[in-house]
Scaffold this motif. Structure first.
Motif, PDB file in Angstrom:
ATOM      1  N   ILE A   1     -41.888  28.450  18.106  1.00 25.02           N
ATOM      2  CA  ILE A   1     -42.853  27.385  17.826  1.00 25.02           C
ATOM      3  C   ILE A   1     -42.680  26.887  16.401  1.00 25.02           C
ATOM      4  N   HIS A   2     -42.533  27.804  15.459  1.00 24.27           N
ATOM      5  CA  HIS A   2     -42.373  27.420  14.056  1.00 24.27           C
ATOM      6  C   HIS A   2     -41.084  26.628  13.832  1.00 24.27           C
ATOM      7  N   SER A   3     -40.004  27.063  14.461  1.00 22.14           N
ATOM      8  CA  SER A   3     -38.716  26.400  14.216  1.00 22.14           C
ATOM      9  C   SER A   3     -38.693  24.975  14.754  1.00 22.14           C
ATOM     10  N   ALA A   4     -39.574  24.676  15.723  1.00 26.09           N
ATOM     11  CA  ALA A   4     -39.650  23.320  16.282  1.00 26.09           C
ATOM     12  C   ALA A   4     -40.742  22.474  15.628  1.00 26.09           C
ATOM     13  N   SER A   5     -41.470  23.037  14.660  1.00 25.48           N
ATOM     14  CA  SER A   5     -42.664  22.378  14.127  1.00 25.48           C
ATOM     15  C   SER A   5     -42.351  21.443  12.966  1.00 25.48           C
ATOM     16  N   ASP A   6     -43.238  20.460  12.778  1.00 26.56           N
ATOM     17  CA  ASP A   6     -43.155  19.607  11.593  1.00 26.56           C
ATOM     18  C   ASP A   6     -43.502  20.390  10.331  1.00 26.56           C
ATOM     19  N   PHE A   7     -44.334  21.400  10.469  1.00 23.42           N
ATOM     20  CA  PHE A   7     -44.766  22.198   9.315  1.00 23.42           C
ATOM     21  C   PHE A   7     -43.547  22.808   8.615  1.00 23.42           C
ATOM     22  N   TYR A   8     -42.626  23.383   9.368  1.00 22.86           N
ATOM     23  CA  TYR A   8     -41.439  23.990   8.777  1.00 22.86           C
ATOM     24  C   TYR A   8     -40.286  22.998   8.617  1.00 22.86           C
ATOM     25  N   ASP A   9     -40.238  21.970   9.440  1.00 22.04           N
ATOM     26  CA  ASP A   9     -39.302  20.850   9.315  1.00 22.04           C
ATOM     27  C   ASP A   9     -37.890  21.331   8.963  1.00 22.04           C
ATOM     28  N   LEU A  10     -37.282  22.058   9.879  1.00 18.30           N
ATOM     29  CA  LEU A  10     -35.956  22.614   9.624  1.00 18.30           C
ATOM     30  C   LEU A  10     -34.902  21.533   9.450  1.00 18.30           C
TER      31      LEU A  10
END
Length: 273
Positions: free
Chosen positions: A24-33
């Motif tokens: 979920i984090h890796s696909a999120s705007d928050f982490y914006d990989l």
């Protein structure tokens, strides 16, 4: 008895919870990989200033999650190691290191922070870094501080940036004191989503601990570390309370609103002798 039998319930719950968050984090705007791969840094300007020049220094990032802060320090010239108990998070970190051509200055190790000395084969570092949201997952700061001290070269330092524990006593609206600052019991949480939003978690339960500022400082002193500075900041990195206003990539209380500290940073050095 298997290895799993030796792992405390809180650690099993927390590891499963964090393993679940990675996708979920890796696909999120928050982490914006995507932005990170394109060259963005996840370090705040005050972190770079307070830590000083890290070029050529050996830096260990404990509880590194997907490794963006670790790799941001590598971009500044540090020889970095990131350690985290989540295997999916470390897989993501290693992929990011390859994608950003930083594999030569960043390595990643899967281990619980309490096993760091063994996992790192008794290596020592010039800097140990711990980022925002790490300490709440640790039940015993005295034990943690002793581990940190053992990982530092003489003259090396811990650089820690954290959510300020005073902000934990405020209610959901950020306007009233509603929680006990001195309650340090493990808090059992069952929440369907992670802080980035997105799909529901499968492993929803976790255990977290509130650590007053005095507890943190005393643990470091008991471990033989010398406090160089403690800075309290009136900004945070996300919409912690509805009343906060975004200015650039920071969130602050509006003009005229009484301020409380939202983040703190400290540096503590292991003496040369």
């Amino acid at each position: 008895m298997t290895e799993g039998d030796l792992v405390p319930d809180w650690l099993r719950l927390n590891r499963a919870n964090w393993d679940d968050r990675v996708g979920i984090h890796s696909a999120s705007d928050f982490y914006d990989l995507s932005a990170f791969r394109a060259g963005a840094s996840t370090l705040r300007s005050f972190e770079r200033a307070e830590a000083g020049d890290v070029s050529g220094r050996r830096l260990l990032h404990l509880q590194c999650h997907m490794g963006q802060d670790t790799l941001s320090w590598a971009r500044l010239g540090a020889d970095t190691t990131g350690l985290d108990f989540s295997e999916p998070a470390i897989r993501t970190a290693r992929t990011l290191a390859e994608d950003t051509r930083l594999s030569g200055r960043a390595r990643f190790v899967v281990a619980d922070v309490h096993e760091a000395r063994t996992a790192l084969q008794e290596q020592r570092f010039d800097i140990v870094y711990t980022g925002i949201g790490a300490l709440v997952w640790l039940p015993d700061l005295d034990r943690w501080a002793q581990i940190v001290a053992s990982l530092l070269n003489p003259g090396g330092f811990l650089y820690l940036v954290e959510l300020h524990p005073f902000s934990d006593v405020l209610g959901e609206d950020g306007r009233a004191v509603e929680h006990d600052y001195f309650d340090t019991r493990g808090l059992h949480i069952d929440h369907p989503h992670t802080y980035t939003g997105g799909p529901a978690l499968t492993h929803t339960r976790s255990v977290q601990w509130h650590h007053p500022l005095g507890e943190v400082l005393t643990a470091l002193a008991n471990a033989g570390l010398r406090l160089d500075f403690l800075h309290e900041h009136d900004v945070t990195l996300f919409q912690r309370f509805p009343v906060l206003e975004q200015r650039g990539d920071e969130f602050r209380f509006p003009e005229g609103h009484a301020r409380v500290p939202l983040l703190y940073s400290l540096r503590a050095t292991r003496p040369d002798t």
